[in-house]
Design a protein around this motif. Structure first.
Motif, PDB file in Angstrom:
ATOM      1  N   SER A 172     -11.088 -15.524   2.858  1.00  0.00           N
ATOM      2  CA  SER A 172     -10.613 -15.074   4.160  1.00  0.00           C
ATOM      3  C   SER A 172      -9.217 -15.616   4.461  1.00  0.00           C
ATOM      4  CB  SER A 172     -11.600 -15.519   5.245  1.00  0.00           C
ATOM      5  OG  SER A 172     -11.130 -15.196   6.529  1.00  0.00           O
ATOM      6  N   GLU A 173      -9.002 -16.879   4.143  1.00  0.00           N
ATOM      7  CA  GLU A 173      -7.693 -17.496   4.368  1.00  0.00           C
ATOM      8  C   GLU A 173      -6.615 -16.811   3.532  1.00  0.00           C
ATOM      9  OE1 GLU A 173      -6.516 -20.646   6.022  1.00  0.00           O
ATOM     10  OE2 GLU A 173      -8.075 -19.897   7.352  1.00  0.00           O
ATOM     11  N   LEU A 174      -6.930 -16.516   2.291  1.00  0.00           N
ATOM     12  CA  LEU A 174      -5.947 -15.882   1.415  1.00  0.00           C
ATOM     13  C   LEU A 174      -5.641 -14.459   1.871  1.00  0.00           C
ATOM     14  CD1 LEU A 174      -7.189 -17.199  -2.049  1.00  0.00           C
ATOM     15  CD2 LEU A 174      -5.139 -17.909  -0.792  1.00  0.00           C
ATOM     16  N   SER A 175      -6.634 -13.768   2.378  1.00  0.00           N
ATOM     17  CA  SER A 175      -6.392 -12.438   2.928  1.00  0.00           C
ATOM     18  C   SER A 175      -5.450 -12.516   4.129  1.00  0.00           C
ATOM     19  CB  SER A 175      -7.721 -11.797   3.336  1.00  0.00           C
ATOM     20  OG  SER A 175      -7.527 -10.491   3.831  1.00  0.00           O
ATOM     21  N   ALA A 176      -5.635 -13.547   4.954  1.00  0.00           N
ATOM     22  CA  ALA A 176      -4.772 -13.722   6.128  1.00  0.00           C
ATOM     23  C   ALA A 176      -3.342 -14.031   5.723  1.00  0.00           C
ATOM     24  CB  ALA A 176      -5.329 -14.828   7.019  1.00  0.00           C
ATOM     25  N   THR A 177      -3.150 -14.848   4.684  1.00  0.00           N
ATOM     26  CA  THR A 177      -1.777 -15.150   4.265  1.00  0.00           C
ATOM     27  C   THR A 177      -1.122 -13.931   3.620  1.00  0.00           C
ATOM     28  OG1 THR A 177      -2.541 -16.135   2.173  1.00  0.00           O
ATOM     29  CG2 THR A 177      -2.166 -17.630   4.026  1.00  0.00           C
ATOM     30  N   LEU A 178      -1.905 -13.088   2.952  1.00  0.00           N
ATOM     31  CA  LEU A 178      -1.331 -11.844   2.425  1.00  0.00           C
ATOM     32  C   LEU A 178      -0.842 -10.946   3.559  1.00  0.00           C
ATOM     33  CD1 LEU A 178      -3.806 -10.977  -0.473  1.00  0.00           C
ATOM     34  CD2 LEU A 178      -1.367 -11.516  -0.713  1.00  0.00           C
ATOM     35  N   ASP A 179      -1.618 -10.865   4.631  1.00  0.00           N
ATOM     36  CA  ASP A 179      -1.172 -10.094   5.792  1.00  0.00           C
ATOM     37  C   ASP A 179       0.135 -10.671   6.352  1.00  0.00           C
ATOM     38  OD1 ASP A 179      -3.290  -8.317   5.693  1.00  0.00           O
ATOM     39  OD2 ASP A 179      -4.544  -9.470   7.078  1.00  0.00           O
ATOM     40  N   ALA A 180       0.233 -12.013   6.345  1.00  0.00           N
ATOM     41  CA  ALA A 180       1.445 -12.661   6.843  1.00  0.00           C
ATOM     42  C   ALA A 180       2.649 -12.329   5.971  1.00  0.00           C
ATOM     43  CB  ALA A 180       1.235 -14.171   6.916  1.00  0.00           C
ATOM     44  N   ARG A 181       2.455 -12.311   4.654  1.00  0.00           N
ATOM     45  CA  ARG A 181       3.573 -11.978   3.759  1.00  0.00           C
ATOM     46  C   ARG A 181       4.052 -10.547   4.027  1.00  0.00           C
ATOM     47  NH1 ARG A 181       2.844 -16.969   3.580  1.00  0.00           N
ATOM     48  NH2 ARG A 181       1.531 -17.847   1.952  1.00  0.00           N
ATOM     49  N   LEU A 182       3.108  -9.629   4.258  1.00  0.00           N
ATOM     50  CA  LEU A 182       3.484  -8.243   4.520  1.00  0.00           C
ATOM     51  C   LEU A 182       4.271  -8.126   5.826  1.00  0.00           C
ATOM     52  CD1 LEU A 182       3.363  -5.278   3.732  1.00  0.00           C
ATOM     53  CD2 LEU A 182       1.120  -5.142   4.845  1.00  0.00           C
ATOM     54  N   ALA A 183       3.848  -8.873   6.839  1.00  0.00           N
ATOM     55  CA  ALA A 183       4.576  -8.859   8.112  1.00  0.00           C
ATOM     56  C   ALA A 183       5.994  -9.400   7.940  1.00  0.00           C
ATOM     57  CB  ALA A 183       3.813  -9.679   9.151  1.00  0.00           C
ATOM     58  N   ALA A 184       6.136 -10.466   7.136  1.00  0.00           N
ATOM     59  CA  ALA A 184       7.472 -11.020   6.878  1.00  0.00           C
ATOM     60  C   ALA A 184       8.325 -10.040   6.084  1.00  0.00           C
ATOM     61  CB  ALA A 184       7.340 -12.347   6.138  1.00  0.00           C
ATOM     62  N   LEU A 185       7.714  -9.311   5.157  1.00  0.00           N
ATOM     63  CA  LEU A 185       8.450  -8.284   4.412  1.00  0.00           C
ATOM     64  C   LEU A 185       9.040  -7.250   5.364  1.00  0.00           C
ATOM     65  CD1 LEU A 185       9.274  -6.679   1.859  1.00  0.00           C
ATOM     66  CD2 LEU A 185       6.938  -5.749   1.821  1.00  0.00           C
ATOM     67  N   ASP A 186       8.240  -6.783   6.299  1.00  0.00           N
ATOM     68  CA  ASP A 186       8.736  -5.803   7.267  1.00  0.00           C
ATOM     69  C   ASP A 186       9.899  -6.364   8.087  1.00  0.00           C
ATOM     70  OD1 ASP A 186       6.892  -3.881   6.511  1.00  0.00           O
ATOM     71  OD2 ASP A 186       5.399  -4.520   7.974  1.00  0.00           O
ATOM     72  N   LEU A 187       9.771  -7.610   8.510  1.00  0.00           N
ATOM     73  CA  LEU A 187      10.798  -8.231   9.340  1.00  0.00           C
ATOM     74  C   LEU A 187      12.102  -8.446   8.580  1.00  0.00           C
ATOM     75  CD1 LEU A 187      11.669  -9.689  11.980  1.00  0.00           C
ATOM     76  CD2 LEU A 187      10.662 -11.782  11.002  1.00  0.00           C
ATOM     77  N   PHE A 188      12.005  -8.954   7.360  1.00  0.00           N
ATOM     78  CA  PHE A 188      13.191  -9.332   6.597  1.00  0.00           C
ATOM     79  C   PHE A 188      13.912  -8.129   5.982  1.00  0.00           C
ATOM     80  CE2 PHE A 188      12.946 -14.103   5.585  1.00  0.00           C
ATOM     81  CZ  PHE A 188      12.255 -14.379   6.758  1.00  0.00           C
ATOM     82  N   TRP A 189      13.180  -7.079   5.671  1.00  0.00           N
ATOM     83  CA  TRP A 189      13.761  -5.946   4.953  1.00  0.00           C
ATOM     84  C   TRP A 189      14.528  -4.996   5.859  1.00  0.00           C
ATOM     85  CZ3 TRP A 189      12.938  -4.841  -0.400  1.00  0.00           C
ATOM     86  CH2 TRP A 189      13.409  -3.600  -0.824  1.00  0.00           C
ATOM     87  N   ARG A 190      14.088  -4.864   7.096  1.00  0.00           N
ATOM     88  CA  ARG A 190      14.393  -3.681   7.894  1.00  0.00           C
ATOM     89  C   ARG A 190      15.869  -3.387   8.112  1.00  0.00           C
ATOM     90  NH1 ARG A 190      11.588  -6.009  13.344  1.00  0.00           N
ATOM     91  NH2 ARG A 190       9.801  -5.608  11.991  1.00  0.00           N
TER      92      ARG A 190
END
Length: 434
Positions: A172-190
């Motif tokens: 569950s923790e690892l799934s949550a950190t994967l979601d966090a990485r995806l959110a950071a990807l959206d923020l940093f790339w845009r």
């Protein structure tokens, strides 16, 4: 405004990912996005810098240099005067990073979850550091990113302390950190105002330490859950690859792991071995595995993670009494004895490297005197409160120096992580020499 005149490079990091296992997952249909990389002719195996740890290897990538230049030799370092042992971080890095180097040319980087970048230093671009990163406000640059990431519930790291004994929680923790990485990807790339984008997923390493057998054993009760986590990881990696595909040229994609992984046979506590053979002598009881204050002047050798052995010389350490001539003889004797070490009739060591053989560079005076390279499955540790040389302590996977995943869309080969960093510098026209 986006133009075709701006060369861009995208780097995907998969911490601890062996190419062989990734190909199995791709062939089974678990990771279809990563299949375009792992099953291509541009993919091959890479060898880790020694010791085969994340801070050593990601720093080698981030500096395009080896430990003998950047000065990071493990997770920990010891103060030769006070004997305080601390966690290594970005303040230990002694050379400019690839982000510094391309920044000098006016180019900008975006970096998500790259280990050993904490505390974050000023750079031309944006950064959220990866493991070890205990506090978000010091893990980011520019500082305003902390508020934005905090509002997105960004997770720096999964809770592997509780997850060690609760694998459902770990997943569950690892799934949550994967979601966090995806959110950071959206923020940093845009805004597209970058030239180099580095995106590291550390979740494979965390999973493999505690559930590596479940990855291949279909009868394991958590095999299905591990496959689902890798489907999740593949979707996150796929989001990066889709964005890469949409970029105009010229462009280049590199993907790499910092080391491989294998099934754990046993952990091997090097300090317990040194104590049992009379080289390490302790006074009192260590308060923790990192409590080196108990080292006595009569000690002739001690170890830091994972198998770095330091001779307790008078020249180097405040309490050391060992002279230069005796130290030279001792390290050769230790090397011979370590190469004879066995567990259940199997050799423990693949090799024992002398400092000057492994680290011929300016940081050699700060390097360990001996670096042990274990046989696959033998996981070296170095605790000051341990008593048993061999044992299992909640982990089922071990780092491997060989077999790490590497891919380059341009077809170049990297033999180690420092070579991958040099490919970045070459792409942007920077010299690989300091």
């Amino acid at each position: 405004m986006q133009t075709t005149e701006r060369p861009r490079m995208v780097v995907l990091g998969l911490d601890g990912m062996p190419l062989s296992l990734l190909r199995e997952l791709c062939e089974a249909g678990v990771t279809p996005h990563l299949a375009r990389l792992a099953l291509s002719a541009q993919a091959h195996e890479m060898r880790a810098e020694l010791p085969e740890l994340s801070p050593v290897n990601w720093t080698s990538f981030a500096t395009a240099a080896g430990p003998e230049e950047h000065g990071v030799f493990g997770f920990t370092r010891i103060d030769p005067r006070s004997y305080a042992v601390g966690i290594v971080d970005s303040t230990a890095v002694r050379v400019p990073t690839i982000f510094d180097r391309i920044g000098e040319r006016g180019l900008s980087s975006r970096v998500v979850n790259l280990p050993n970048m904490y505390p974050a230093r000023p750079m031309r671009g944006m950064l959220v550091a990866g493991f070890v990163a205990p506090e978000l406000s010091r893990a980011v640059f520019p500082p305003f990113l902390a508020g934005q990431l905090r509002a997105m519930n960004y997770r720096l790291e999964a809770d592997t302390v509780r997850g060690r004994d609760n694998h459902d929680l770990l997943l569950s923790e690892l799934s949550a950190t994967l979601d966090a990485r995806l959110a950071a990807l959206d923020l940093f790339w845009r805004d597209m105002a970058w030239d180099l984008f580095v995106f590291v997923l550390t979740e494979p390493d965390r999973l493999f330490h505690f559930l590596f057998p479940a990855m291949r054993d279909v009868a394991h009760p958590l095999h299905g859950a591990c496959m689902e986590l890798f489907r999740h990881l593949d979707r996150v990696a796929g989001a990066l690859l889709e964005r890469y595909d949409a970029l105009p040229g010229p462009k280049r994609l590199v993907a790499l792991a910092d080391h491989g992984f294998t099934d754990l046979v046993t952990e091997v506590d090097m300090n317990a071995w040194l104590a049992g053979h009379g080289y390490l002598r302790l006074e009192g009881h260590a308060l923790s595995e990192l409590d080196a204050s108990v080292i006595t002047p009569s000690t002739t050798a001690f170890a830091l993670d994972p198998g770095r052995i330091y001779l307790h010389t008078a020249e180097r350490f405040a309490r050391g009494r060992l002279g230069a001539v005796d130290a030279m003889a001792l390290r050769h004797r230790l090397r011979e004895e370590l190469l004879r070490m066995e567990y259940a009739g199997r050799p423990v060591m693949r090799a024992v490297h002398l400092r000057e053989e492994l680290y011929p560079g300016p940081m050699a005076p700060f390097a360990p005197d001996l670096v042990c390279e274990a046989q696959p499955g033998m996981s070296l540790t170095a605790k000051f409160d341990g008593r048993s040389v061999f044992g299992l302590h909640g982990r089922s996977g071990a780092h491997a120096a060989d077999g790490a995943f590497f891919y380059d869309s341009a077809g170049e080969r990297a033999h180690t992580t420092r070579d991958a960093g040099r490919l970045v510098l070459d792409f942007f026209g920077c010299s690989t020499q300091y």
